[in-house]
Design a protein around this motif. Structure first.
Motif, PDB file in Angstrom:
ATOM      1  N   PHE A  74       0.852  -1.116   0.122  1.00 43.95           N
ATOM      2  CA  PHE A  74       0.106  -0.028  -0.057  1.00 43.95           C
ATOM      3  C   PHE A  74       0.921   1.246   0.001  1.00 43.95           C
ATOM      4  O   PHE A  74       1.978   1.218   0.455  1.00 43.95           O
ATOM      5  N   ASN A  75       0.284   2.522  -0.414  1.00 41.02           N
ATOM      6  CA  ASN A  75       1.010   3.477  -0.620  1.00 41.02           C
ATOM      7  C   ASN A  75       0.775   4.357   0.735  1.00 41.02           C
ATOM      8  O   ASN A  75      -0.561   4.589   1.049  1.00 41.02           O
ATOM      9  N   ARG A  76       1.735   4.556   1.355  1.00 42.07           N
ATOM     10  CA  ARG A  76       1.590   5.356   2.685  1.00 42.07           C
ATOM     11  C   ARG A  76       0.895   6.612   2.789  1.00 42.07           C
ATOM     12  O   ARG A  76       0.583   7.271   3.718  1.00 42.07           O
ATOM     13  N   ASN A  77       1.239   7.334   1.669  1.00 36.37           N
ATOM     14  CA  ASN A  77       0.534   8.591   1.432  1.00 36.37           C
ATOM     15  C   ASN A  77      -0.830   8.597   0.893  1.00 36.37           C
ATOM     16  O   ASN A  77      -1.493   9.723   1.204  1.00 36.37           O
ATOM     17  N   ASP A  78      -1.296   7.405   0.639  1.00 33.60           N
ATOM     18  CA  ASP A  78      -2.714   7.375   0.252  1.00 33.60           C
ATOM     19  C   ASP A  78      -3.113   5.807   0.204  1.00 33.60           C
ATOM     20  O   ASP A  78      -2.835   5.018  -0.725  1.00 33.60           O
ATOM     21  N   GLY A  84       1.512  -0.791  -4.965  1.00 35.42           N
ATOM     22  CA  GLY A  84       2.472  -1.507  -5.763  1.00 35.42           C
ATOM     23  C   GLY A  84       2.436  -3.049  -5.714  1.00 35.42           C
ATOM     24  O   GLY A  84       2.174  -3.603  -4.600  1.00 35.42           O
ATOM     25  N   ARG A  85       2.465  -3.300  -6.783  1.00 36.26           N
ATOM     26  CA  ARG A  85       2.382  -4.835  -6.942  1.00 36.26           C
ATOM     27  C   ARG A  85       3.900  -5.591  -7.215  1.00 36.26           C
ATOM     28  O   ARG A  85       4.652  -5.265  -8.388  1.00 36.26           O
ATOM     29  N   VAL A  86       4.318  -6.372  -6.636  1.00 36.97           N
ATOM     30  CA  VAL A  86       5.723  -7.199  -6.900  1.00 36.97           C
ATOM     31  C   VAL A  86       5.464  -8.608  -6.882  1.00 36.97           C
ATOM     32  O   VAL A  86       5.248  -9.150  -5.571  1.00 36.97           O
ATOM     33  N   ALA A  87       5.502  -9.250  -7.905  1.00 34.37           N
ATOM     34  CA  ALA A  87       5.477 -10.648  -7.850  1.00 34.37           C
ATOM     35  C   ALA A  87       7.046 -11.257  -7.730  1.00 34.37           C
ATOM     36  O   ALA A  87       7.987 -10.725  -7.936  1.00 34.37           O
ATOM     37  N   PHE A  88       6.963 -12.611  -7.516  1.00 29.57           N
ATOM     38  CA  PHE A  88       8.297 -13.270  -7.347  1.00 29.57           C
ATOM     39  C   PHE A  88       8.210 -14.646  -7.618  1.00 29.57           C
ATOM     40  O   PHE A  88       7.194 -15.268  -7.660  1.00 29.57           O
ATOM     41  N   GLY A 102       8.483  -0.019 -10.771  1.00 29.61           N
ATOM     42  CA  GLY A 102       9.711   0.511 -10.044  1.00 29.61           C
ATOM     43  C   GLY A 102       9.874   0.318  -8.667  1.00 29.61           C
ATOM     44  O   GLY A 102      10.715   0.569  -7.855  1.00 29.61           O
ATOM     45  N   THR A 103       8.723  -0.434  -8.109  1.00 29.80           N
ATOM     46  CA  THR A 103       8.625  -0.630  -6.579  1.00 29.80           C
ATOM     47  C   THR A 103       9.607  -1.563  -5.932  1.00 29.80           C
ATOM     48  O   THR A 103      10.615  -1.320  -5.177  1.00 29.80           O
ATOM     49  N   ALA A 104       9.969  -2.498  -6.848  1.00 31.66           N
ATOM     50  CA  ALA A 104      10.938  -3.699  -6.444  1.00 31.66           C
ATOM     51  C   ALA A 104      12.429  -2.980  -6.695  1.00 31.66           C
ATOM     52  O   ALA A 104      13.401  -3.302  -5.904  1.00 31.66           O
TER      53      ALA A 104
END
Length: 307
Positions: A74-78, A84-88, A102-104
């Motif tokens: 989750f976005n801490r400002n909203d 953000g979604r990061v798969a692995f 660009g989150t990861a």
């Protein structure tokens, strides 16, 4: 563009070929489109085709010879904004992150810039990655405490405009964070289980440490949820007090005018032989009595501190 790293005493940039040699555990960062080539290149035994573009929860799945999953951050400002979604996908040789926004990359860059390990391992890297996800959460909780302090002050001073909406939004945000921790806890415990034997037993302590940290953070969120309930109860109490004051005022007004209504009804009967009707001073006397009743009632109620 795909990025590749080797887990040595620090996170070292590498080429895809160096990662394929498996001298060190690797970290790969690719887009969803690029990932189609990764499993074969890194010999990951992924026996399914995960839909990484539609991952809406934090989870992990145990496959025949790999682990796949995703993080929903989750976005801490909203809090209610796009997450953000990061798969692995990982096995005992390394981990590949699949991310397009660009989150990861930001998390990995932070680890590369700030971490140096005495005993580098895939497990230690995973621990640091998971730690980065929650590293700013205590500051977030402090902000929630300040917001609730402000709400309480506004309620006690009678400024209740839009309070209910703000409290409802606050409760929703905290519930979202609580769900996030529950999912992280499930993921951490699944890693700790080490069902496929990818992780060294002596390094499972990292996942145990992370599980304990998430449980503490979850408990803090529970405390915030309880405080939101208290703020809502304070709002309801103040609203009830306000309504009671209005009811008390209306009751006092009705009580004051009750004897006046009796007098008006009494002399409104106009019986023929009512002596006051022919009295020279009857009218001003009734006015004086009415005024005396009003002021006497007000003084009585003030003395009793009813308003």
């Amino acid at each position: 563009m795909a990025l590749f790293f080797l887990i040595q005493d620090t996170l070292v940039s590498a080429t895809q070929k160096e990662c394929c040699q498996h001298k060190y555990p690797y970290v790969a960062l690719v887009t969803a489109e690029e990932f189609n080539t990764i499993p074969g290149v890194f010999d990951m035994g992924i026996d399914m085709n995960p839909d990484f573009e539609h991952q809406d929860v934090t989870k992990i799945e145990v496959n025949y010879d790999s682990l796949t999953g995703a993080f929903r951050l989750f976005n801490r400002n909203d809090i209610f904004g796009p997450p953000g979604r990061v798969a692995f996908a990982l096995d005992e040789k390394g981990i590949a992150f699949i991310n397009d926004d660009g989150t990861a990359e930001a998390i990995i860059a932070q680890i590369a810039a700030s971490r140096k390990w005495r005993a580098p391992s895939l497990e230690r890297f995973l621990y640091d990655f998971l730690e980065q996800i929650v590293s700013e959460d205590l500051k977030l909780f402090e902000e929630y405490d300040k917001r609730m302090d402000e709400l309480e002050d506004r309620i006690l001073t009678g400024d209740t405009d839009k309070i209910l909406r703000e409290v409802t939004d606050l409760r929703g945000e905290i519930l979202e964070i609580h769900t996030h921790y529950e999912q992280l806890l499930d993921l951490s415990q699944e890693l700790q289980e080490n069902e496929n034997g990818f992780f060294r037993p002596e390094n499972l302590r990292y996942f145990d440490m992370y599980t304990n940290r998430i449980m503490r953070l979850r408990d803090l969120v529970k405390s915030l949820r309880e405080r939101v309930i208290q703020v809502r109860e304070l709002y309801d109490t103040q609203l009830e007090i306000k309504q009671n004051k209005i009811s008390t005022l209306l009751t006092i007004v009705a009580t004051i005018f009750m004897p006046l209504t009796l007098i008006a009804g009494w002399y409104g009967m106009n019986f023929r032989y009512m002596p006051e009707l022919n009295s020279l001073y009857g009218y001003p006397v009734i006015i004086g009595i009415s005024v005396a009743i009003v002021f006497g009632s007000i003084l009585f109620f003030k003395k009793k501190k009813w308003f």
